[in-house]
Design a protein around this motif. Structure first.
Motif, PDB file in Angstrom:
ATOM      1  N   HIS A 162       0.813  -1.209   0.000  1.00  0.00           N
ATOM      2  CA  HIS A 162       0.000   0.000   0.000  1.00  0.00           C
ATOM      3  C   HIS A 162       0.849   1.262   0.000  1.00  0.00           C
ATOM      4  O   HIS A 162       0.446   2.276  -0.556  1.00  0.00           O
ATOM      5  CB  HIS A 162      -0.888   0.055   1.255  1.00  0.00           C
ATOM      6  N   LYS A 163       2.017   1.207   0.663  1.00  0.00           N
ATOM      7  CA  LYS A 163       2.840   2.412   0.767  1.00  0.00           C
ATOM      8  C   LYS A 163       3.306   2.860  -0.621  1.00  0.00           C
ATOM      9  O   LYS A 163       3.215   4.035  -0.956  1.00  0.00           O
ATOM     10  CB  LYS A 163       4.043   2.157   1.684  1.00  0.00           C
ATOM     11  N   THR A 164       3.776   1.906  -1.425  1.00  0.00           N
ATOM     12  CA  THR A 164       4.196   2.238  -2.789  1.00  0.00           C
ATOM     13  C   THR A 164       3.007   2.746  -3.600  1.00  0.00           C
ATOM     14  O   THR A 164       3.116   3.738  -4.335  1.00  0.00           O
ATOM     15  CB  THR A 164       4.799   0.995  -3.483  1.00  0.00           C
ATOM     16  N   GLU A 165       1.892   2.081  -3.417  1.00  0.00           N
ATOM     17  CA  GLU A 165       0.692   2.462  -4.175  1.00  0.00           C
ATOM     18  C   GLU A 165       0.270   3.896  -3.822  1.00  0.00           C
ATOM     19  O   GLU A 165      -0.056   4.708  -4.704  1.00  0.00           O
ATOM     20  CB  GLU A 165      -0.439   1.478  -3.844  1.00  0.00           C
ATOM     21  N   LEU A 166       0.296   4.205  -2.530  1.00  0.00           N
ATOM     22  CA  LEU A 166      -0.093   5.549  -2.086  1.00  0.00           C
ATOM     23  C   LEU A 166       0.869   6.596  -2.636  1.00  0.00           C
ATOM     24  O   LEU A 166       0.455   7.653  -3.125  1.00  0.00           O
ATOM     25  CB  LEU A 166      -0.113   5.607  -0.552  1.00  0.00           C
ATOM     26  N   GLN A 167       2.165   6.267  -2.574  1.00  0.00           N
ATOM     27  CA  GLN A 167       3.176   7.197  -3.095  1.00  0.00           C
ATOM     28  C   GLN A 167       2.955   7.469  -4.585  1.00  0.00           C
ATOM     29  O   GLN A 167       2.961   8.624  -5.029  1.00  0.00           O
ATOM     30  CB  GLN A 167       4.552   6.574  -2.865  1.00  0.00           C
ATOM     31  N   GLU A 168       2.705   6.403  -5.339  1.00  0.00           N
ATOM     32  CA  GLU A 168       2.466   6.569  -6.788  1.00  0.00           C
ATOM     33  C   GLU A 168       1.228   7.430  -7.027  1.00  0.00           C
ATOM     34  O   GLU A 168       1.212   8.283  -7.905  1.00  0.00           O
ATOM     35  CB  GLU A 168       2.328   5.206  -7.459  1.00  0.00           C
ATOM     36  N   PHE A 169       0.207   7.192  -6.235  1.00  0.00           N
ATOM     37  CA  PHE A 169      -1.029   7.946  -6.400  1.00  0.00           C
ATOM     38  C   PHE A 169      -0.803   9.428  -6.098  1.00  0.00           C
ATOM     39  O   PHE A 169      -1.208  10.309  -6.864  1.00  0.00           O
ATOM     40  CB  PHE A 169      -2.110   7.375  -5.465  1.00  0.00           C
TER      41      PHE A 169
END
Lengths: 230, 230
Positions: A162-169
């Motif tokens: 989720h952390k990578t996903e949030l950062q990308e978002f």
């Protein structure tokens, strides 16, 4: 007959097993059968074959319904993290299934009872037996106690970033300052829970809890994504 | 909405599909979704993820119950022969599913509609949609028409070597003269059926039919084994 197992299932999981012979089959290793040729016992491999497919479907259906917009690639990776030797052997240990396995003397000496591959097999075989004895709904009840809560406890977060996903978002339209902070910790040393928060440019987006700071951060990022994406 | 598919399922398989949107999802390729951004369509991959697990369980359960003494290794090999791209693409074609797939123009030009991997995906996606719409019993009814009869037609006999098994059984206590003979053939060239018999030391042990002499021999050996082993 394996003594105590049916009672253990009843006490700890509310399962009232009907066909003891299925339980005996699921918890009996080939080495034990070979040492007791006159008893005409069955060992667990056939029933494990069925249990493996039962777990695949129950986990797939749960993930499909719970994560209703997750792309197939992610669903598959998460399923692979859940339906694997490492996870199943831990579930088997947690359920004390290792204490009930019937092993031959050689395998007992070789510490097979602690072997993750054997524990995984036994977990699948138990699921196969439970499915034959009580049907799919009872299997789902059981894994709702033993397997699914582990998702929220962060067991599979390494497949589920989720952390990578949030950062990308957050950074898709330019730079954004993302920061995680510890809000609180509680519980004894070996079971300490960490409550974390995630901030973007100083604004709090989500909170989450886990048995490590990293797991808490993942949970916080997951909460933030839930708010932002919907 | 995909035209004609629901009617086809009703006429050919007696399936009364309730949720057309699940059918649409199961038969829509990503390339079509990309070409119709305003329609907010879903493509089949998520539902295929579920259908794959549904097929695994339904086939496993059928094999487990039908071949009640078959060892796990054989069960696994037979399942692998049934649950694979080669088989599923043939089932999809036989059910005329290829005619209903929604493809983008580029994929249509590239003949994706005939591609075994796509046909396999669509078959799994259909199974996922059917499971969500009607539950497991209806899926089992459907694959009892489309998939399971293929076992007796010899489709998977290459994974399922009755001839070797019969030979091992008959020769376990010494030499035995095993012979296969053609009893009859019927049907047009492209669908010819061969009726074969197997003899051991001149005594007929079994008969069987297949779409090749080899498949007929396997079926004859299977019948002989059934008599001899039970």
């Amino acid at each position: 007959m394996i003594i105590g197992l049916a009672q253990h299932l009843k006490t700890d999981f509310g399962i009232d097993f009907k066909r003891q012979e299925l339980l005996d089959e699921a918890f009996t290793h080939a080495s034990y059968v070979n040492e007791h040729p006159k008893e005409h016992l069955k060992f667990y491999e056939r029933i494990e074959f069925l249990g493996d497919a039962v777990m695949q479907l129950c986990v797939s259906e749960y993930l499909f319904k719970r994560f209703s917009t997750m792309p197939e690639g992610k669903l598959s990776r998460l399923r692979a993290a859940m339906v694997c030797e490492d996870s199943f052997s831990k579930f088997a240990k947690e359920c004390h299934f290792d204490e009930y396995i019937r092993l031959g003397k050689g395998e007992e000496k070789a510490d097979a009872r602690k072997r993750p591959s054997l524990l995984c097999d036994i977990f699948e075989a138990f699921i196969g037996a439970l499915y034959l004895d009580q049907g799919k709904d009872v299997v789902v009840d059981f894994i709702s106690q033993v397997v699914f809560p582990k998702i929220d406890l962060g067991w599979f977060d390494h497949f589920f970033d989720h952390k990578t996903e949030l950062q990308e978002f957050l950074q898709k339209d330019g730079e954004c300052d993302i920061d995680y902070q510890l809000l609180a910790q509680e519980g004894p040393d070996n079971e300490r829970l960490y409550r974390m928060a995630v901030y973007a440019n100083g604004e709090k987006l989500g909170e989450g809890t886990g048995y490590s700071k990293k797991a808490g951060e993942q949970a916080a990022a997951a909460q933030a994504l839930k708010k932002l994406v919907k």
